[in-house]
Design a protein around this motif. Structure first.
Motif, PDB file in Angstrom:
ATOM      1  N   PHE A  81       5.143   4.013   8.436  1.00  0.00           N
ATOM      2  CA  PHE A  81       6.334   3.906   7.578  1.00  0.00           C
ATOM      3  C   PHE A  81       6.570   2.490   7.074  1.00  0.00           C
ATOM      4  O   PHE A  81       6.685   2.255   5.871  1.00  0.00           O
ATOM      5  CB  PHE A  81       7.572   4.401   8.321  1.00  0.00           C
ATOM      6  CG  PHE A  81       8.823   4.372   7.488  1.00  0.00           C
ATOM      7  CD1 PHE A  81       9.019   5.315   6.485  1.00  0.00           C
ATOM      8  CD2 PHE A  81       9.786   3.400   7.674  1.00  0.00           C
ATOM      9  CE1 PHE A  81      10.159   5.285   5.686  1.00  0.00           C
ATOM     10  CE2 PHE A  81      10.927   3.359   6.884  1.00  0.00           C
ATOM     11  CZ  PHE A  81      11.115   4.307   5.894  1.00  0.00           C
ATOM     12  N   ILE A  82       6.623   1.529   8.004  1.00  0.00           N
ATOM     13  CA  ILE A  82       6.997   0.166   7.616  1.00  0.00           C
ATOM     14  C   ILE A  82       5.918  -0.507   6.779  1.00  0.00           C
ATOM     15  O   ILE A  82       6.189  -1.078   5.722  1.00  0.00           O
ATOM     16  CB  ILE A  82       7.335  -0.670   8.868  1.00  0.00           C
ATOM     17  CG1 ILE A  82       8.597  -0.100   9.508  1.00  0.00           C
ATOM     18  CG2 ILE A  82       7.515  -2.142   8.509  1.00  0.00           C
ATOM     19  CD1 ILE A  82       8.949  -0.724  10.832  1.00  0.00           C
ATOM     20  N   LEU A  83       4.661  -0.445   7.227  1.00  0.00           N
ATOM     21  CA  LEU A  83       3.582  -1.055   6.457  1.00  0.00           C
ATOM     22  C   LEU A  83       3.367  -0.290   5.151  1.00  0.00           C
ATOM     23  O   LEU A  83       3.062  -0.887   4.117  1.00  0.00           O
ATOM     24  CB  LEU A  83       2.293  -1.078   7.284  1.00  0.00           C
ATOM     25  CG  LEU A  83       1.246  -2.135   6.889  1.00  0.00           C
ATOM     26  CD1 LEU A  83       1.875  -3.513   6.820  1.00  0.00           C
ATOM     27  CD2 LEU A  83       0.100  -2.119   7.879  1.00  0.00           C
ATOM     28  N   GLY A  84       3.547   1.038   5.206  1.00  0.00           N
ATOM     29  CA  GLY A  84       3.430   1.833   3.992  1.00  0.00           C
ATOM     30  C   GLY A  84       4.492   1.455   2.972  1.00  0.00           C
ATOM     31  O   GLY A  84       4.197   1.254   1.784  1.00  0.00           O
ATOM     32  N   LEU A  85       5.742   1.321   3.423  1.00  0.00           N
ATOM     33  CA  LEU A  85       6.833   0.943   2.532  1.00  0.00           C
ATOM     34  C   LEU A  85       6.643  -0.477   1.999  1.00  0.00           C
ATOM     35  O   LEU A  85       6.899  -0.757   0.825  1.00  0.00           O
ATOM     36  CB  LEU A  85       8.169   1.049   3.283  1.00  0.00           C
ATOM     37  CG  LEU A  85       9.440   0.816   2.460  1.00  0.00           C
ATOM     38  CD1 LEU A  85       9.552   1.840   1.341  1.00  0.00           C
ATOM     39  CD2 LEU A  85      10.672   0.874   3.355  1.00  0.00           C
ATOM     40  N   THR A  86       6.170  -1.370   2.864  1.00  0.00           N
ATOM     41  CA  THR A  86       5.928  -2.761   2.457  1.00  0.00           C
ATOM     42  C   THR A  86       4.873  -2.826   1.368  1.00  0.00           C
ATOM     43  O   THR A  86       5.002  -3.581   0.393  1.00  0.00           O
ATOM     44  CB  THR A  86       5.496  -3.609   3.664  1.00  0.00           C
ATOM     45  OG1 THR A  86       6.486  -3.520   4.694  1.00  0.00           O
ATOM     46  CG2 THR A  86       5.338  -5.068   3.267  1.00  0.00           C
ATOM     47  N   PRO A  91       1.614  -4.891  -3.018  1.00  0.00           N
ATOM     48  CA  PRO A  91       0.298  -4.663  -2.407  1.00  0.00           C
ATOM     49  C   PRO A  91      -0.107  -5.834  -1.525  1.00  0.00           C
ATOM     50  O   PRO A  91       0.063  -7.000  -1.895  1.00  0.00           O
ATOM     51  CB  PRO A  91      -0.631  -4.538  -3.622  1.00  0.00           C
ATOM     52  CG  PRO A  91       0.262  -4.026  -4.712  1.00  0.00           C
ATOM     53  CD  PRO A  91       1.591  -4.703  -4.477  1.00  0.00           C
ATOM     54  N   LEU A  92      -0.628  -5.538  -0.355  1.00  0.00           N
ATOM     55  CA  LEU A  92      -0.896  -6.557   0.647  1.00  0.00           C
ATOM     56  C   LEU A  92      -2.377  -6.905   0.729  1.00  0.00           C
ATOM     57  O   LEU A  92      -3.211  -6.055   1.040  1.00  0.00           O
ATOM     58  CB  LEU A  92      -0.408  -6.074   2.018  1.00  0.00           C
ATOM     59  CG  LEU A  92       1.061  -5.650   2.100  1.00  0.00           C
ATOM     60  CD1 LEU A  92       1.363  -5.053   3.466  1.00  0.00           C
ATOM     61  CD2 LEU A  92       1.969  -6.831   1.812  1.00  0.00           C
ATOM     62  N   LEU A 219       9.175  -6.667   4.971  1.00  0.00           N
ATOM     63  CA  LEU A 219       9.654  -6.591   3.592  1.00  0.00           C
ATOM     64  C   LEU A 219       9.990  -7.973   3.051  1.00  0.00           C
ATOM     65  O   LEU A 219       9.681  -8.298   1.903  1.00  0.00           O
ATOM     66  CB  LEU A 219      10.885  -5.686   3.511  1.00  0.00           C
ATOM     67  CG  LEU A 219      10.633  -4.179   3.575  1.00  0.00           C
ATOM     68  CD1 LEU A 219      11.951  -3.427   3.550  1.00  0.00           C
ATOM     69  CD2 LEU A 219       9.739  -3.722   2.433  1.00  0.00           C
ATOM     70  N   SER A 220      10.614  -8.796   3.889  1.00  0.00           N
ATOM     71  CA  SER A 220      10.949 -10.157   3.485  1.00  0.00           C
ATOM     72  C   SER A 220       9.684 -10.952   3.170  1.00  0.00           C
ATOM     73  O   SER A 220       9.612 -11.663   2.166  1.00  0.00           O
ATOM     74  CB  SER A 220      11.747 -10.854   4.593  1.00  0.00           C
ATOM     75  OG  SER A 220      11.987 -12.208   4.268  1.00  0.00           O
ATOM     76  N   ALA A 221       8.664 -10.810   4.021  1.00  0.00           N
ATOM     77  CA  ALA A 221       7.404 -11.517   3.811  1.00  0.00           C
ATOM     78  C   ALA A 221       6.710 -11.024   2.546  1.00  0.00           C
ATOM     79  O   ALA A 221       6.130 -11.809   1.787  1.00  0.00           O
ATOM     80  CB  ALA A 221       6.490 -11.331   5.018  1.00  0.00           C
ATOM     81  N   LYS A 225       5.643 -12.819  -1.021  1.00  0.00           N
ATOM     82  CA  LYS A 225       4.187 -12.790  -1.219  1.00  0.00           C
ATOM     83  C   LYS A 225       3.436 -13.481  -0.085  1.00  0.00           C
ATOM     84  O   LYS A 225       2.333 -14.006  -0.276  1.00  0.00           O
ATOM     85  CB  LYS A 225       3.817 -13.408  -2.568  1.00  0.00           C
ATOM     86  CG  LYS A 225       4.439 -12.670  -3.749  1.00  0.00           C
ATOM     87  CD  LYS A 225       4.030 -13.270  -5.074  1.00  0.00           C
ATOM     88  CE  LYS A 225       4.696 -12.512  -6.220  1.00  0.00           C
ATOM     89  NZ  LYS A 225       4.317 -13.063  -7.541  1.00  0.00           N
ATOM     90  N   GLU A 226       4.033 -13.491   1.104  1.00  0.00           N
ATOM     91  CA  GLU A 226       3.375 -14.036   2.290  1.00  0.00           C
ATOM     92  C   GLU A 226       2.743 -12.870   3.049  1.00  0.00           C
ATOM     93  O   GLU A 226       3.215 -12.439   4.095  1.00  0.00           O
ATOM     94  CB  GLU A 226       4.383 -14.786   3.164  1.00  0.00           C
ATOM     95  CG  GLU A 226       4.952 -16.026   2.497  1.00  0.00           C
ATOM     96  CD  GLU A 226       6.027 -16.693   3.337  1.00  0.00           C
ATOM     97  OE1 GLU A 226       6.527 -16.058   4.294  1.00  0.00           O
ATOM     98  OE2 GLU A 226       6.366 -17.840   3.039  1.00  0.00           O
TER      99      GLU A 226
END
Length: 326
Positions: A81-86, A91-92, A219-221, A225-226
């Motif tokens: 959920f969290i990484l998916g939403l982020t 895009p990471l 989400l903040s990161a 763009k960190e």
């Protein structure tokens, strides 16, 4: 009253976790530790603190299903959920270290956790072994970062006085303790009143609640763009959840569990962890370059990222998992 305790405990955990991260990151930045290592260690430990306090409190209060469910459910929520939403927000790009070191370490910890729990008890020896593995891993990460001289000047970390950072850490520690107590008491009573098992409450409501600091941090990161901190925070948090939270909890009191009850959740945690690797490695491009096998390893390390499609897949996976629970 139980719902007030549940919501109040969650809010206290989230706020306390946030200030613990602020204090920890401020101190780490003074030591010139890279953003990736800060994400993998300080931020990961800070955002895992709610899980630690909740699991220890649950074990001491005789609620092992909440203790185990909290960690397993949090690890699933962190990735799915969290990484998916982020990834949907931004895009990471995944660093080489995350693929070469961090993800394999998370998988090793996950598999060790599964084997330790499969006999129905996580003993003090198993807990100590896991915690010692974590200590060596953190030392290795910090040593590697300092040796490679990864510049910390690029970090946009708010500078606060050391004394204030220490106040943040001490105050947030107290907040986490009270928040965990309220949360466990409220969740346990609600589970009994609704006729729902503590395992389901643990892997869903409690797990999601204690994962909120990870959501806020990632989400903040991502917005800044960190991506090193966003990815490192989630993978590092999952490592800490298993080796530190379960390790220390079982050191204080061995954790007994019904493997048949939890096996479904453990296999989901393992599958979601493996799915993450499949989504960040560009297999469709690899197939085009299959004739040049020698250059593949470096190609993979330089072109891995978690895009929006991967984020959607992870988020849908989490929604489906929660649906199957109820």
């Amino acid at each position: 009253m139980d719902y007030i305790k549940l919501i109040g405990g969650l809010l206290l955990l989230v706020v306390s976790g946030d200030y613990l991260v602020r204090g920890g990151v401020a101190i780490a930045s003074k030591l010139k530790i890279s953003t990736l290592v800060i994400g993998m260690t300080v931020v990961a430990f800070g955002t895992s603190a709610p899980e630690l306090l909740v699991s220890v409190q649950a074990a001491l209060m005789g609620n092992p299903e909440i203790a185990i469910g909290n960690v397993v459910g949090s690890n699933i929520a962190n990735i799915a959920f969290i990484l998916g939403l982020t990834a949907l927000v931004y895009p990471l790009v995944v660093s080489k270290n995350s693929i070469k070191i961090d993800w394999p370490m998370m998988m090793i910890a996950t598999i060790l956790f599964l084997f330790a729990a499969s006999n129905g008890e996580i003993s003090r020896i198993e807990g100590l072994s896991g915690f010692m593995i974590l200590v060596f891993f953190v030392i290795f990460q910090i040593y590697k970062s300092r040796k490679e001289n990864i510049a910390s000047e690029e970090q946009e970390i708010p500078q606060i006085p050391i004394w204030l950072a220490i106040v943040y850490i001490i105050g947030s520690g107290a907040g986490l303790a009270f928040g965990a107590d309220f949360l466990i008491d409220g969740a346990s009573n609600i589970a009994k009143s609704l006729g729902v098992s503590e395992r389901i409450i643990g892997v869903s409501i409690v797990a999601f609640g204690t994962s909120l600091p990870e959501l806020a941090a990632s989400l903040s990161a991502a917005l800044k763009k960190e991506t090193d901190i966003a990815i490192g925070n989630i993978i590092g948090s999952n490592i800490f959840n298993i080796l530190c939270v379960i390790g220390l909890t079982s050191l204080i009191k061995p954790i007994n569990l019904d493997w048949n009850t939890f096996s479904y959740d453990f296999y989901w945690m393992l599958a979601i962890s493996f799915l993450l690797l499949l989504l960040i490695i560009p297999f469709w491009i690899i197939m085009k370059k299959r004739k040049n096998i020698i250059s593949l390893p470096e190609f993979i390390l330089n072109n891995s990222k978690l895009g929006r499609i991967g984020g959607i897949i992870l988020a849908i996976s989490y929604i489906y998992y929660i649906y199957t629970l109820f």
